[in-house]
Scaffold this active site. Structure first.
Site, mmCIF file in Angstrom:
data_model
loop_
_atom_site.group_PDB
_atom_site.id
_atom_site.type_symbol
_atom_site.label_atom_id
_atom_site.label_comp_id
_atom_site.label_asym_id
_atom_site.label_seq_id
_atom_site.Cartn_x
_atom_site.Cartn_y
_atom_site.Cartn_z
ATOM 1 N N SER C 95 -9.342 -0.550 -7.268
ATOM 2 C CA SER C 95 -8.647 -1.976 -7.103
ATOM 3 C C SER C 95 -9.241 -2.562 -5.950
ATOM 4 O O SER C 95 -10.505 -3.084 -6.203
ATOM 5 C CB SER C 95 -7.208 -1.512 -6.574
ATOM 6 O OG SER C 95 -6.414 -2.613 -6.504
ATOM 7 N N ASP C 217 -2.603 -2.644 -17.717
ATOM 8 C CA ASP C 217 -2.658 -2.723 -16.288
ATOM 9 C C ASP C 217 -1.829 -4.076 -15.666
ATOM 10 O O ASP C 217 -2.367 -5.149 -15.691
ATOM 11 C CB ASP C 217 -3.870 -2.755 -15.660
ATOM 12 C CG ASP C 217 -3.891 -2.546 -14.117
ATOM 13 O OD1 ASP C 217 -3.034 -2.850 -13.443
ATOM 14 O OD2 ASP C 217 -5.163 -2.222 -13.791
ATOM 15 N N HIS C 245 -2.263 1.209 -12.905
ATOM 16 C CA HIS C 245 -3.295 0.771 -12.264
ATOM 17 C C HIS C 245 -4.155 1.712 -11.547
ATOM 18 O O HIS C 245 -5.280 1.402 -10.996
ATOM 19 C CB HIS C 245 -2.713 -0.261 -11.077
ATOM 20 C CG HIS C 245 -3.612 -1.081 -10.205
ATOM 21 N ND1 HIS C 245 -4.537 -1.989 -10.929
ATOM 22 C CD2 HIS C 245 -4.058 -1.130 -8.878
ATOM 23 C CE1 HIS C 245 -5.157 -2.243 -9.704
ATOM 24 N NE2 HIS C 245 -5.094 -1.864 -8.722
#
Lengths: 423, 111, 267
Positions: C95, C217, C245
């Site tokens: 991320s 996602d 995610h």
């Protein structure tokens, strides 16, 4: 209610049948009905979040029809955007890592646009082979609880704000005090021809304005004046007195730089200002002038003292002695005060040292009961006689540091010396 | 350091206040408050007996001066008796030994 | 302060292997990689750490100024690499950490020789002609969610941890990692993460890069994965059949396979 092991009371005997009937009615509540109309929402999702089963209670809260939800929506579709983010960054990873998660505060969106704060708990159901099957989730209405929590949060925020404000105020006050303190002392000492100067100010507490002061400034073409003193008390009143004292002495010296004249003017000003105030205030001060002597490399010092500890002279030959100014009275006490003058000549390598009584009144010894005292200072000065003013001040600064908590008063130091001639 | 204690008695010359304990920044206001209630007739003398005073800082010295100012305003006088050595040293430095009548003890001061 | 202690650095795997640094994203800590570590341990030297403000990092090291920009977190990465004297390491960032890795590789090119970006997003908020997936209001809403959950957090978590009798160490770890994080620090990390814009930094990536995206996602939609892939010259894009995610948790086998394949091709 648990009835096992309890003998029915005789008078209850007649009601027993009715009670049993009611109990049976409760038991008839089917598991399915319990699931559908439980006082909480039930939800089963596939591992990718797709909703496989949902109970009526939750559908009612959402305002959605079963056929639009089952197989068509994911759990995260029921959440607000912030909730989705929270789900992805906290809820889902935690659930994956520990197979269950409970009591997470989220909000679900209603069809009409409203939101319901909920508490969500989930567990992962495994198949017989240990494979991940689905996620079971219960959802509790947390509207009341959330209102209460928001109240707490508001309270916490207000307290936090108040704390930050108080800290900012305190910082501002300290800044203001520092500026004020600086106005009581010169930024830098001026260049005095043929004389080296050095000063130091020890502040006992950053929160309280000190009452010691010193200054060096030119008065006419050939003379410089200097002073150092101590006003009684601390804090804003003492600072006001210090300010009055400093600027009175500077102005008086421009009019007449004779030491006794300057102190006499100060005495009049302070007495007039404070004697009738019910809060009489005084100061001690040494005021003097420096004038290049008849022989090159010599400077004549003339000084007067009003109630201040005697100055010290450190000679180039390694001796030191006090320059007595006996009987000079505390400045501001009497309408007419007497001040004593003294004079000396500084030759190359000689240094005049002025100090406030923070130094001599510092408490020493293991139990902090002895005073550093005049004799201690004289011995220290003797051991540094012959060194230039900045070295004397540096040595005394080290001495002050070594007093630790035995030094609880502000202390000012001012050293004026004629540089040693280098053959 | 012990707290400030003031014991008063009367001599033929006027009141005698025995000061014991510490006379400093925190306790000097007590002495000042006590002074405001003191009426002295002209020509009388307030004797401050400092036998038991074990500490006196600049606020204490200020309070002694306030006592003197208060007495003088009523055409009366203040004398200090049995000034401890350390305080005497300070009084000498600030020149107050010249403006306060000093006596070895309160009996001589109230004569 | 000692960086190893400050960032709770853990080193495992094959000491002779090429170093692989695994960096967690917002909301988590190094525990996120528990299903990844075993796959790498045999051939690679695996380095795990917690960013200051997360997990079991040293709380006193937190400075709001420093950690209000991704450069602060990138600084943590570089300092961890320096503390272990890593050279030519493969940086795997999840991320927001994928972007931290880009910044760190730019500052310390000798330390980082390749990047694996797991569910990356260089900007979460929609912009003119760019779809990040969120609006600024959404981010405020997340911050409110954080707040609401910290209030009763320990109470909510405690029974859960008690209940995990078979693996008490797991419960303890999680309790420490997720509960100990100061809400103030989490808020700073959240703001830094979701308000950041690292789109321009992508062009400067000069090392082999693998972009791993999930098919579903919410946080990093597929447009974003495509954007990152396009922006980094020569990068490889792999779309994992995974929802959510965190593919390294929800689809660990596929994720590990993709990472290992990329690592093998680097040799």
């Amino acid at each position: 209610m648990c009835r096992t092991g309890r003998q029915p009371d005789p008078h209850e005997a007649g009601d027993e049948k009715a009670a049993d009937a009611a109990f049976a009615a409760l038991l008839e509540d089917s598991a399915e009905d319990l699931y559908e109309s439980a006082p909480c929402g039930y939800l089963s999702t596939l591992m990718d979040g797709t909703i496989a089963k949902i109970n009526t209670t939750l559908l009612n809260w959402l305002g959605l029809e079963r056929q639009t939800v089952v197989g068509r929506m994911r759990f995260t579709d029921l959440l607000t955007v912030g909730g989705k983010l929270y789900h992805e960054t906290h809820f889902a990873p935690l659930l994956r890592m520990q197979d269950e998660i409970s009591g997470i505060a989220l909000e679900i969106k209603q069809d009409g646009g409203g939101r319901i704060p909920v508490l969500v708990s989930s567990v992962i159901k495994y198949g017989s082979m240990g494979e991940l099957l689905l996620i079971r989730t219960t959802i509790f209405d947390a509207r009341d609880r959330r209102a209460y929590e928001e109240e707490l949060l508001r309270g916490r925020k207000a307290a936090e704000e108040a704390r930050k404000q108080a800290e900012a105020d305190r910082a501002r006050l300290q800044d203001a005090l520092a500026v004020l303190q600086q106005s009581l002392l010169p930024d830098t000492l001026p260049q005095v021809p043929g004389v080296e100067t050095s000063a130091y100010y020890h502040t006992a507490s950053p929160d309280r304005l000190g009452g010691d002061f010193y200054d060096v400034f030119p008065v006419d073409g050939k003379r410089f004046a200097f002073f150092l003193g101590d006003v009684c008390g601390k804090g804003p009143e003492a600072a006001a007195l210090t300010s009055l004292t400093r600027y009175t002495l500077r102005a008086a010296a421009l009019h007449n730089p004779e030491p006794v004249s300057a102190l006499t003017t100060l005495n009049k000003v302070l007495h007039e200002r404070y004697s009738g105030s019910g809060d009489p205030r005084y100061c001690t001060a040494v005021f003097g002038t420096l004038e290049a002597g008849p022989a090159t490399g010599q400077t004549t010092v003339r000084l007067a003292s009003g109630g201040h500890p005697p100055a010290l002279v450190l000679r180039a030959d390694g001796t030191a002695d006090y320059l007595p100014t006996p009987g000079g009275l505390l400045v501001g006490v009497l309408p007419e005060a007497r001040f004593t003058t003294a004079a000396t000549v500084l030759s190359p390598g000689d240094t005049l040292l002025l100090y406030t009584d923070g130094l001599t009144e510092a408490r020493t010894g293991k139990d902090r009961t002895s005073l550093y005292g005049d004799d201690g200072l004289l011995a220290f000065a003797t051991s540094h006689a012959g060194t230039p003013p900045h070295a004397v001040v540096q040595a005394l600064t080290g001495l002050l540091d070594s007093f630790g908590d035995g030094l609880d008063d502000d202390t000012a130091l001012l050293a004026l010396g004629v540089p040693a001639s280098h053959p | 350091m012990s707290p400030l204690k003031i014991t008063t008695r009367d001599a033929t010359t006027g009141p005698v206040w025995e000061i014991s304990g510490a006379l400093d920044y925190t306790t000097a206001p007590e002495l000042l408050a006590r002074l405001t209630t003191l009426a002295l007739r002209p020509g009388r003398r307030l004797v401050l007996d400092l036998t038991g005073m074990d500490f006196c800082d600049s606020s204490g010295i200020s309070a002694l001066i306030a006592a003197r100012n208060h007495a003088h305003a009523q055409q009366a006088d203040v004398a200090l008796a049995a000034v401890p050595a350390h305080t005497l040293r300070v009084l000498r430095i600030v020149g107050l030994d010249q403006i306060f009548p000093l006596y070895p003890d309160s009996a001589t001061a109230a004569r | 302060m000692d960086t190893v202690r400050r960032n709770n650095v853990t080193v495992t795997g094959n000491p002779q292997g090429r170093p692989v640094v695994l960096a967690h994203g917002f909301g988590c800590d190094q525990n996120m990689w528990r299903l990844t570590v075993p796959a790498l341990a045999e051939d690679y030297r695996v380095v795990l750490f917690d960013y200051v403000g997360s997990g079991r990092s040293e709380p006193s090291a937190f400075q709001e100024d420093r950690y209000s920009s991704l450069d602060g977190y990138a600084g943590d990465v570089v300092e961890v690499c320096e503390a272990l004297d890593l050279r030519d390491a493969v940086f795997v960032g999840h991320s927001v950490s994928a972007m931290t890795g880009v910044l760190a590789a730019g500052t310390a090119p000798e330390r980082i020789g390749a990047l694996v970006m797991v569910a990356p997003s260089p900007r979460y908020i929609d912009d003119d002609g760019y779809r990040g997936g969120f609006s600024a209001d959404d981010i405020d809403e997340l911050l409110a969610s954080l707040e609401a959950n910290y209030l009763g957090w320990s109470a909510a978590m405690a029974p859960l941890i008690m209940g995990n009798a078979e693996r008490p160490e797991l419960g303890e770890e999680l309790k420490n990692s997720f509960c100990a994080t100061d809400p103030e620090m989490a808020r700073v990390f959240a703001r830094t993460t979701f308000l950041s814009d690292s789109r321009d930094d992508l062009k400067q990536v000069a090392v082999p890069t693998l972009v791993l995206e999930c098919s579903q996602d919410v946080i990093a939609p597929r447009e974003v994965g495509a954007f990152v892939h396009r922006a980094i010259p020569g990068s490889t894009l792999v779309t994992l059949d995974a929802t959510g995610h965190c593919p390294h948790l929800s689809a660990p086998e596929a994720t590990n396979e993709a990472i290992l394949k990329f690592l093998a091709a680097l040799r």
